[in-house]
Design a protein around this motif. Sequence first.
Motif, short mmCIF file in Angstrom:
data_model
loop_
_atom_site.label_atom_id
_atom_site.label_comp_id
_atom_site.label_asym_id
_atom_site.label_seq_id
_atom_site.Cartn_x
_atom_site.Cartn_y
_atom_site.Cartn_z
N SER A 96 -47.93 -4.46 -105.56
CA SER A 96 -48.97 -5.44 -105.20
C SER A 96 -48.82 -6.71 -106.02
N ILE A 97 -48.24 -6.59 -107.20
CA ILE A 97 -47.93 -7.78 -108.01
C ILE A 97 -46.70 -8.48 -107.44
N ALA A 98 -45.69 -7.70 -107.11
CA ALA A 98 -44.44 -8.27 -106.57
C ALA A 98 -44.63 -8.93 -105.22
N ILE A 99 -45.61 -8.47 -104.45
CA ILE A 99 -45.77 -8.99 -103.09
C ILE A 99 -46.32 -10.41 -103.08
N ILE A 100 -47.00 -10.80 -104.13
CA ILE A 100 -47.62 -12.13 -104.17
C ILE A 100 -46.58 -13.24 -103.95
N PRO A 101 -45.54 -13.33 -104.79
CA PRO A 101 -44.56 -14.41 -104.53
C PRO A 101 -43.80 -14.22 -103.22
N LEU A 102 -43.56 -12.96 -102.84
CA LEU A 102 -42.82 -12.73 -101.59
C LEU A 102 -43.60 -13.26 -100.38
N VAL A 103 -44.90 -12.98 -100.32
CA VAL A 103 -45.72 -13.48 -99.21
C VAL A 103 -45.76 -15.00 -99.24
N LEU A 104 -45.98 -15.56 -100.43
CA LEU A 104 -46.08 -17.02 -100.53
C LEU A 104 -44.77 -17.71 -100.15
N ILE A 105 -43.67 -17.18 -100.62
CA ILE A 105 -42.36 -17.77 -100.27
C ILE A 105 -42.11 -17.64 -98.77
N SER A 106 -42.39 -16.47 -98.22
CA SER A 106 -42.21 -16.27 -96.77
C SER A 106 -43.04 -17.27 -95.98
N TYR A 107 -44.29 -17.43 -96.39
CA TYR A 107 -45.20 -18.35 -95.69
C TYR A 107 -44.72 -19.79 -95.78
N VAL A 108 -44.33 -20.21 -96.97
CA VAL A 108 -43.87 -21.59 -97.16
C VAL A 108 -42.59 -21.85 -96.39
N ARG A 109 -41.70 -20.90 -96.35
CA ARG A 109 -40.46 -21.09 -95.58
C ARG A 109 -40.75 -21.22 -94.09
N ALA A 110 -41.72 -20.49 -93.61
CA ALA A 110 -42.12 -20.66 -92.20
C ALA A 110 -42.78 -22.01 -92.00
N LEU A 111 -43.64 -22.39 -92.93
CA LEU A 111 -44.32 -23.69 -92.87
C LEU A 111 -43.31 -24.83 -92.86
N ALA A 112 -42.24 -24.68 -93.64
CA ALA A 112 -41.19 -25.69 -93.73
C ALA A 112 -40.21 -25.61 -92.56
N GLU A 113 -40.45 -24.64 -91.68
CA GLU A 113 -39.58 -24.41 -90.52
C GLU A 113 -38.15 -24.06 -90.94
N ARG A 114 -38.04 -23.36 -92.06
CA ARG A 114 -36.76 -22.85 -92.54
C ARG A 114 -36.67 -21.39 -92.10
N PHE A 115 -36.62 -21.20 -90.79
CA PHE A 115 -36.75 -19.86 -90.22
C PHE A 115 -35.59 -18.94 -90.59
N ASP A 116 -34.41 -19.50 -90.83
CA ASP A 116 -33.30 -18.67 -91.28
C ASP A 116 -33.63 -18.06 -92.64
N LYS A 117 -34.13 -18.87 -93.56
CA LYS A 117 -34.52 -18.38 -94.89
C LYS A 117 -35.78 -17.51 -94.80
N HIS A 118 -36.68 -17.89 -93.91
CA HIS A 118 -37.91 -17.11 -93.73
C HIS A 118 -37.58 -15.68 -93.29
N ARG A 119 -36.68 -15.55 -92.33
CA ARG A 119 -36.30 -14.22 -91.84
C ARG A 119 -35.69 -13.37 -92.95
N LYS A 120 -34.85 -14.00 -93.78
CA LYS A 120 -34.19 -13.25 -94.86
C LYS A 120 -35.21 -12.65 -95.83
#
Length: 180
Positions: free
Chosen positions: A128-152
Amino acid sequence: MEAQGTVEKKYNKWIIALSVIIPIAVAILFTIKLADFGLDVEPFYFLPPIYAGINAATAILLVVAFLAIKNKNVKLHENLMKVCIGLSLVFLVMYVAYHMSADSTPYGGEGASKYIYYVILITHILLSIAIIPLVLISYVRALAERFDKHRKIAKITFPIWLYVATTGVVVYFMIAPYYG
């Protein structure tokens, strides 16, 4: 491509800050009781089943969001992921409120169930601690339309987030018989 990288960089400091501040704040708030401030409140014993329900809803919606994106329903996926983030925030507030009003409940089971409980609980807490940055990074990559990085990163984020949400429900059901 430059603008997309700028969006990510803009949020990196926030991701790092929140990824550090949230677990530390929760740990600190976990040690503080509302009674310490002269507040004479009854423990919020009604909250654990509610936030267990929120965890269950999050797990279900994560799977539905996964299926939505597999079926190329991007808008549904996006909306469901926002709901999952919102549910996680509501869970966090309720979790902290409960622990600020009530003492922790010790697990009363014995034998193998005790070891199983603590393995699930410890992995749940750590992830639950590790998921915080993972969710935020995933969300920001989608927001930035970096879908290749988002998918990874989403391929890593999804199973961990699903595990955390699911084990939150399991931990609740295992500890529920021992609540005061």
